[in-house]
Design an enzyme around this catalytic site. Sequence first.
Site, PDB file in Angstrom:
ATOM      1  N   ARG A  97       0.871  -1.140  -0.010  1.00 58.08           N
ATOM      2  CA  ARG A  97       0.023  -0.078  -0.139  1.00 58.08           C
ATOM      3  C   ARG A  97       0.753   1.383   0.018  1.00 58.08           C
ATOM      4  O   ARG A  97       0.499   2.243  -0.767  1.00 58.08           O
ATOM      5  CB  ARG A  97      -0.851  -0.136   1.158  1.00 58.08           C
ATOM      6  CG  ARG A  97      -1.745   1.167   1.380  1.00 58.08           C
ATOM      7  CD  ARG A  97      -2.672   1.113   2.489  1.00 58.08           C
ATOM      8  NE  ARG A  97      -3.454   2.288   2.718  1.00 58.08           N
ATOM      9  CZ  ARG A  97      -4.478   2.454   3.684  1.00 58.08           C
ATOM     10  NH1 ARG A  97      -4.720   1.431   4.498  1.00 58.08           N
ATOM     11  NH2 ARG A  97      -5.204   3.668   3.712  1.00 58.08           N
ATOM     12  N   ASN A 151     -10.577  -4.316  -0.941  1.00 56.03           N
ATOM     13  CA  ASN A 151     -10.440  -3.157  -2.084  1.00 56.03           C
ATOM     14  C   ASN A 151      -9.545  -3.515  -3.102  1.00 56.03           C
ATOM     15  O   ASN A 151      -8.662  -4.414  -3.134  1.00 56.03           O
ATOM     16  CB  ASN A 151      -9.861  -1.785  -1.431  1.00 56.03           C
ATOM     17  CG  ASN A 151     -11.006  -1.159  -0.852  1.00 56.03           C
ATOM     18  OD1 ASN A 151     -12.165  -0.965  -1.283  1.00 56.03           O
ATOM     19  ND2 ASN A 151     -10.639  -0.488   0.444  1.00 56.03           N
ATOM     20  N   CYS A 173     -18.898  -1.794   1.116  1.00 54.08           N
ATOM     21  CA  CYS A 173     -18.186  -0.767   1.414  1.00 54.08           C
ATOM     22  C   CYS A 173     -18.704   0.044   2.476  1.00 54.08           C
ATOM     23  O   CYS A 173     -20.067  -0.045   2.678  1.00 54.08           O
ATOM     24  CB  CYS A 173     -18.020   0.210   0.300  1.00 54.08           C
ATOM     25  SG  CYS A 173     -16.936   1.643   0.593  1.00 54.08           S
ATOM     26  N   HIS A 203     -16.596   3.808  -4.172  1.00 54.42           N
ATOM     27  CA  HIS A 203     -15.898   5.260  -4.158  1.00 54.42           C
ATOM     28  C   HIS A 203     -15.949   6.240  -5.165  1.00 54.42           C
ATOM     29  O   HIS A 203     -15.315   6.929  -5.353  1.00 54.42           O
ATOM     30  CB  HIS A 203     -14.198   4.660  -3.866  1.00 54.42           C
ATOM     31  CG  HIS A 203     -14.037   4.082  -2.766  1.00 54.42           C
ATOM     32  ND1 HIS A 203     -12.680   3.745  -2.261  1.00 54.42           N
ATOM     33  CD2 HIS A 203     -14.775   3.634  -1.486  1.00 54.42           C
ATOM     34  CE1 HIS A 203     -12.745   2.986  -1.068  1.00 54.42           C
ATOM     35  NE2 HIS A 203     -14.004   2.992  -0.586  1.00 54.42           N
ATOM     36  N   TYR A 257     -14.478  10.260  -1.506  1.00 50.29           N
ATOM     37  CA  TYR A 257     -13.661   9.943  -2.591  1.00 50.29           C
ATOM     38  C   TYR A 257     -13.752  10.933  -3.624  1.00 50.29           C
ATOM     39  O   TYR A 257     -12.753  11.088  -4.546  1.00 50.29           O
ATOM     40  CB  TYR A 257     -13.775   8.601  -3.078  1.00 50.29           C
ATOM     41  CG  TYR A 257     -13.214   7.755  -2.051  1.00 50.29           C
ATOM     42  CD1 TYR A 257     -11.896   7.251  -2.119  1.00 50.29           C
ATOM     43  CD2 TYR A 257     -14.024   7.373  -0.805  1.00 50.29           C
ATOM     44  CE1 TYR A 257     -11.261   6.476  -0.957  1.00 50.29           C
ATOM     45  CE2 TYR A 257     -13.071   6.512   0.026  1.00 50.29           C
ATOM     46  CZ  TYR A 257     -11.965   6.182   0.123  1.00 50.29           C
ATOM     47  OH  TYR A 257     -11.371   5.338   1.008  1.00 50.29           O
TER      48      TYR A 257
HETATM   49  C1  G6P Z   1     -12.570   3.876   3.940  1.00 45.28           C
HETATM   50  C2  G6P Z   1     -13.016   2.990   2.750  1.00 45.28           C
HETATM   51  C3  G6P Z   1     -12.592   1.840   2.907  1.00 45.28           C
HETATM   52  C4  G6P Z   1     -10.730   1.505   3.149  1.00 45.28           C
HETATM   53  C5  G6P Z   1     -10.635   2.448   4.476  1.00 45.28           C
HETATM   54  C6  G6P Z   1      -9.248   2.720   4.674  1.00 45.28           C
HETATM   55  O1  G6P Z   1     -13.601   3.812   4.912  1.00 45.28           O
HETATM   56  O2  G6P Z   1     -14.252   3.008   2.500  1.00 45.28           O
HETATM   57  O3  G6P Z   1     -12.772   0.877   1.601  1.00 45.28           O
HETATM   58  O4  G6P Z   1     -10.595   0.312   3.229  1.00 45.28           O
HETATM   59  O5  G6P Z   1     -11.331   3.523   4.412  1.00 45.28           O
HETATM   60  O6  G6P Z   1      -8.938   2.819   5.829  1.00 45.28           O
HETATM   61  P1  G6P Z   1      -7.482   2.812   6.545  1.00 45.28           P
HETATM   62  O7  G6P Z   1      -7.557   3.227   8.092  1.00 45.28           O
HETATM   63  O8  G6P Z   1      -6.706   1.449   6.262  1.00 45.28           O
HETATM   64  O9  G6P Z   1      -6.861   4.154   5.740  1.00 45.28           O
END
Ligand code: G6P
Length: 443
Positions: A97, A151, A173, A203, A257
């Site tokens: 990531r 995701n 989601c 998103h 998003y």
């Molecule tokens: C959002 C999205 C999710 C994503 C998450 C990431 O809420 O809808 O799809 O996985 O944030 O959160 P993080 O704490 O891992 O940055």
Amino acid sequence: MTKQGLKIATIGGGSSYTPELIEGFIKRYEELPVRELWLVDIPEGKEKLEIVGALAKRMVKKAGLPIQIFLTMDRRQALRDADFVTTQFRVGLLEARAKDERIPLKYGVLGQETNGPGGLFKGLRTIPVILDICSEMEQMCPNAWLINFTNPAGMVTEAVLRYSSIKKVVGLCNVPIGMEMGVSKLLDVDHSRVSISFAGLNHMVYGLDVFVDGISVKEKLIEMITGADSSPSVQNIVALGWEPQFLKALNVLPCPYHQYYYKTRDMVEKEIKNAETVGTRAEVVKELEAQLFELYRDPELMIKPPQLEKRGGAYYSDAAVRLISSIYNDKRDIQPVNTVNNGAISSLPADSAVEISAVITKDGPKPIAVGDLPIAVRGLVQQIKSFERVAAEAAVTGDYQTALLAMTINPLVASDRIGKQILDEMLIAHRNDLPQFYPSSLR
Ligand code: G6P
């Protein structure tokens, strides 16, 4: 499905989000009698699986419920005769990531894990794995429902619909439920009184209308959400606020998003600044995770710790467990999900995955038709759908040109030349997780 009790298999069970899920199953146990919950992970995730699994067992014990929790690295065993399979894994872990986020920023392009080049690469890494899981499900639990949280959830659902034989799939989601909660907070009304007509893609979903007790409050809300503090967001995205006249003209409720698309330059600048100061989101999450796992280790801890709310996935368990319960109980209530369009949004292909409000039945989601999307948003949504489809094809074929096409038609990548540079650098950076792009001799 056996009415005596359900078997759930959760792939990526060692995730720090698992206590969310457990809390959801505990809260709804009366309507959703889970008897076996199998948490599965890969050998690299064994330690985390054991820590979070032990916490899950303590949570269930404290609740006094007969839910048995199994921890395993044997996916097939976990899948055997499962009723529901939930997926929440991250191929390449947070290191991957961080690369998705950092590399595009070097080229002045958004570094984010589900949008732009990062979303493409997360899809390229994830889709082959989800398709393997689908093949195993056909053998081990052909009647099970696949509830995918992994995701990029929209692209992954698209790939399952297009490239596997699994029909019982729903992508999920937390953004839509987060938008509902945001609206209920802003208007100071209970969540149960708010309903949003969602349509679009994961998103990339819009609230076409918003109701409180059946009366539209969309216009009022559009006036209210322009400020950075008032626009509903998620922990992983900084809300910058909206240009009031623009929102009025758009005339639908954007999701958090959408800032990446309508405020691209501001968001890229913000991400670059973050990367230089606090680190990218992956780097921040790495620290958060370390703190969470420290807490999870405590044998006295028997609940989901509130610190988990610092992650972006708030309400994840609510969304997952209310969906599973509605399928199991044939509730026929309305929930936003990623499912096959089937003509509900006439501006998108009938056989594609869309994110939309749907009636949830024992036979799965039945999307509520909205007709054409408003012209203001139609083109962008169609473009992202093309991106998702081409990206899914690249993930399956490992074809370089198809991947370059996906990269370049993404609206966040404004140059074919830069798109190719990013693609080449990311293909090398992720080579260990992209076997389809490398013959084994080159790996
Ligand atoms: C959002 C999205 C999710 C994503 C998450 C990431 O809420 O809808 O799809 O996985 O944030 O959160 P993080 O704490 O891992 O940055």
